[in-house]
Write an enzyme that holds these catalytic residues in place. Structure first.
Site, PDB file in Angstrom:
ATOM      1  N   GLY A 171       6.711  11.349  -2.841  1.00  0.00           N
ATOM      2  CA  GLY A 171       6.118  10.448  -3.824  1.00  0.00           C
ATOM      3  C   GLY A 171       6.704   9.065  -3.573  1.00  0.00           C
ATOM      4  O   GLY A 171       7.932   8.905  -3.575  1.00  0.00           O
TER       5      GLY A 171
ATOM      6  N   ARG B 141       9.281   7.995   6.752  1.00  0.00           N
ATOM      7  CA  ARG B 141       7.873   8.216   6.374  1.00  0.00           C
ATOM      8  C   ARG B 141       7.152   6.858   6.433  1.00  0.00           C
ATOM      9  O   ARG B 141       7.579   5.912   5.780  1.00  0.00           O
ATOM     10  CB  ARG B 141       7.762   8.853   4.973  1.00  0.00           C
ATOM     11  CG  ARG B 141       8.345  10.267   4.949  1.00  0.00           C
ATOM     12  CD  ARG B 141       7.855  11.084   3.786  1.00  0.00           C
ATOM     13  NE  ARG B 141       6.453  11.444   3.899  1.00  0.00           N
ATOM     14  CZ  ARG B 141       5.748  11.961   2.888  1.00  0.00           C
ATOM     15  NH1 ARG B 141       6.303  12.120   1.708  1.00  0.00           N
ATOM     16  NH2 ARG B 141       4.478  12.284   3.055  1.00  0.00           N
TER      17      ARG B 141
ATOM     18  N   GLN C 266       1.009  19.734  -3.864  1.00  0.00           N
ATOM     19  CA  GLN C 266       1.801  18.961  -4.843  1.00  0.00           C
ATOM     20  C   GLN C 266       1.196  19.069  -6.244  1.00  0.00           C
ATOM     21  O   GLN C 266       1.908  18.972  -7.245  1.00  0.00           O
ATOM     22  CB  GLN C 266       1.871  17.478  -4.432  1.00  0.00           C
ATOM     23  CG  GLN C 266       2.722  17.185  -3.224  1.00  0.00           C
ATOM     24  CD  GLN C 266       1.912  17.176  -1.950  1.00  0.00           C
ATOM     25  OE1 GLN C 266       0.868  17.826  -1.837  1.00  0.00           O
ATOM     26  NE2 GLN C 266       2.385  16.447  -0.950  1.00  0.00           N
TER      27      GLN C 266
ATOM     28  N   ASP D 116       0.326   5.352  -2.525  1.00  0.00           N
ATOM     29  CA  ASP D 116       1.455   5.244  -1.596  1.00  0.00           C
ATOM     30  C   ASP D 116       1.560   3.847  -1.002  1.00  0.00           C
ATOM     31  O   ASP D 116       2.628   3.406  -0.591  1.00  0.00           O
ATOM     32  CB  ASP D 116       1.337   6.280  -0.487  1.00  0.00           C
ATOM     33  CG  ASP D 116       1.567   7.658  -1.066  1.00  0.00           C
ATOM     34  OD1 ASP D 116       0.624   8.236  -1.629  1.00  0.00           O
ATOM     35  OD2 ASP D 116       2.722   8.131  -1.011  1.00  0.00           O
TER      36      ASP D 116
ATOM     37  N   ASN E  72      -3.557   6.924  -0.576  1.00  0.00           N
ATOM     38  CA  ASN E  72      -2.952   7.942  -1.438  1.00  0.00           C
ATOM     39  C   ASN E  72      -3.154   9.290  -0.737  1.00  0.00           C
ATOM     40  O   ASN E  72      -3.773   9.384   0.333  1.00  0.00           O
ATOM     41  CB  ASN E  72      -3.587   7.921  -2.833  1.00  0.00           C
ATOM     42  CG  ASN E  72      -2.778   8.721  -3.841  1.00  0.00           C
ATOM     43  OD1 ASN E  72      -1.557   8.576  -3.922  1.00  0.00           O
ATOM     44  ND2 ASN E  72      -3.424   9.591  -4.594  1.00  0.00           N
ATOM     45  N   LYS E  73      -2.639  10.328  -1.353  1.00  0.00           N
ATOM     46  CA  LYS E  73      -2.668  11.673  -0.762  1.00  0.00           C
ATOM     47  C   LYS E  73      -4.056  12.027  -0.226  1.00  0.00           C
ATOM     48  O   LYS E  73      -5.059  11.734  -0.871  1.00  0.00           O
ATOM     49  CB  LYS E  73      -2.211  12.668  -1.825  1.00  0.00           C
ATOM     50  CG  LYS E  73      -2.173  14.114  -1.419  1.00  0.00           C
ATOM     51  CD  LYS E  73      -1.377  14.364  -0.161  1.00  0.00           C
ATOM     52  CE  LYS E  73       0.060  13.880  -0.227  1.00  0.00           C
ATOM     53  NZ  LYS E  73       0.728  13.906   1.119  1.00  0.00           N
TER      54      LYS E  73
END
Ligand code: MRU
Length: 353
Positions: free
Chosen positions: A60, A100, A207, A248, A258-259
Site C-alpha cells: 500500500g 517497488r 488484498q 499508488d 492503482n492495483k
C-alpha cells in the site's frame, strides 16, 4: 499477536508500520499472513526493510512510504558518524527506492529523509539520529492526519444508505492509519451514515479478500467480498452506488495508477453512470510525471498468478503476465480527494500542488 508498541501512531489496535520507542526497530504487521495470523516482524536494518517491502510484508503506497521513512532511521543510526552523512545514506536510499517502482510515496519519503540528511551535514551523530527519528514519525503522523481530512472531504459525496465498491486494500493497513478509500468510508460512518461495502477480492494477491475484509470486519463495518468478475453483475443489477479506491501514483494530468483491475472497475462505473472516486494523500501525487503513460508499472513474479499458496493451478511452463497496477485515465475519474481538497481531475490535480 498484540501490536508490540505502547503508543502506536496509527491510533488503532494494529498498525502497518511503527518505530519502537528506542528508535532501533521497525515493527511491521506481516500482511502476507493476514487474515489467518496477526504477526509483527521486527526489522533492524535497511536491507531487511527493503526485502519486506519487496515481499509485501508491508504494502500500500502510503504505508510503504511510512515504512521507508523508518527504514532510513535504521540506516541513519549506522551512518550517524560518517563525515559525509548524506553520501553515506545513499546506498540505503537507493535500495529502498528500487524495492517497488510504482508507489511514488516510497520515493517521496526517501527524498524527504535525503534532504534532511543534507541539512544535518555539520550535526553531531546524536542529533542526526534524533532528527531522523522525529522526521520519520512526522511523516507517519501527517499521513494519518491527511487520511482523516481527505476522508471527511470524500464522505460528503457518499449518500446515506450507499453501497460502496472498493478494489484492493486502501485502508489502515495500506497507510499510516485510518486509510484513504476506507478512510472515506470510515468518515461517512462516523458522520452517522449507513454504509455497506463491497470488496473486490483483488486477484492475484487478494488484498481485498484478505485485508479489506479483515480490517472492516474488525471495525464492525458491513462488508461483502465478491470475486473481481462479479462486479459487473452487481453494477448491472443497480446494487452499487459509487466506487472509491486508493492510488499508488497520480500523474500531473490526473491519470491514476492503482492495483490491477481498477481500470476495469472505472469502465464499469462509467458504463453504469456511477461516480468513481480516488482517495489519496497528496504525497501520492507525482507532479513530475505528466501522464499515466509515464508511470512505471511493476511486474511481479508469475507464481502470484500460477499458485494459490502451495497449490498450483496453471500448467507448468504456460506464459503468465502479472502487472501489479493499471492506469485509469483522468476522464473516468469523477473526483480525487486529497487532504488539500476534492479535485476534478479534468481540471488537473496539479492545481493543488
Ligand atoms: O501491491 P500493493 O498491495 O502495494 O498495492 C496497493 C494498491 O494498489 C492499493 O489499491 C491502494 O489503493 C494504494 S495504497 C492506499
Amino acid at each position: 499477536m498484540i501490536l508490540p508498541h505502547p503508543s502506536p501512531l496509527s491510533q488503532a489496535h494494529y498498525s502497518a508500520a511503527e518505530l519502537s520507542l528506542d528508535d532501533t526497530t521497525l515493527l511491521l504487521l506481516d500482511q502476507r499472513r493476514l487474515p489467518v495470523e496477526e504477526t509483527y516482524v521486527e526489522i533492524r536494518d535497511v536491507g531487511a526493510a527493503a526485502e519486506a517491502i519487496r515481499e509485501l510484508v508491508v504494502r500500500g503506497a502510503p504505508a510503504i512510504g511510512v515504512a521507508a521513512g523508518y527504514a532510513m532511521v535504521l540506516a541513519a543510526r549506522e551512518a550517524a558518524s560518517a563525515v559525509d552523512f548524506a553520501q553515506a545514506l545513499e546506498p540505503a536510499a537507493r535500495l529502498l527506492v528500487d524495492a517497488r517502482p510504482t508507489a511514488v510515496n516510497l520515493r517521496w519519503a526517501v527524498d524527504r529523509m535525503r534532504s534532511l540528511a543534507r541539512e544535518l551535514g555539520r550535526a553531531s551523530a546524536a542529533e542526526r539520529r534524533e532528527r531522523f527519528a522525529a522526521e520519520a514519525r512526522a511523516i507517519h503522523r501527517a499521513d494519518v492526519e491527511a487520511n482523516r481530512t481527505l476522508g471527511r472531504l470524500g464522505a460528503e459525496r457518499v449518500p446515506d444508505g450507499a453501497t460502496v465498491l472498493t478494489h484492493c486494500n486502501a485502508g489502515a493497513l495500506a497507510t499510516g492509519g485510518y486509510g484513504t478509500a476506507l478512510g472515506v468510508i470510515r468518515a461517512a460512518i462516523e458522520a452517522g451514515k449507513q454504509i455497506r461495502v463491497l470488496a473486490d477480492e483483488t486477484r492475484p494477491v487478494l488484498q481485498g479478500a484478505r485485508l479489506t475484509a479483515w480490517e472492516l470486519a474488525r471495525d464492525g463495518i458491513p462488508v461483502t467480498v465478491i470475486t473481481d468478475s462479479m462486479a459487473g453483475a452487481r453494477f448491472a443489477a443497480g446494487r452499487i452506488d459509487l466506487v472509491v479506491v486508493g492510488a499508488d501514483r497520480i500523474a500531473r494530468n490526473g491519470d491514476v495508477a492503482n492495483k490491477i483491475g481498477t481500470y476495469g472497475v472505472a469502465c464499469l462505473a462509467r458504463m453504469h453512470d456511477r461516480p468513481f472516486y480516488v482517495a489519496a494523500p497528496f504525497s501520492t501525487v507525482d507532479l513530475e510525471t505528466p501522464t499515466g503513460a509515464a508511470i512505471p508499472i511493476e511486474e511481479r513474479r508469475s507464481s502470484e498468478v500460477t499458485h494459490a499458496g502451495a497449490v498450483q493451478h496453471v500448467p507448468a511452463g504456460v506464459a503468465v503476465w502479472n502487472p501489479s497496477f493499471d492506469v485509469t485515465p483522468a476522464r473516468l475519474v469523477t473526483a480525487i480527494f486529497t487532504e488539500r481538497g476534492a479535485a476534478d481531475p479534468a481540471e488537473s490535480i496539479a492545481c493543488q500542488g
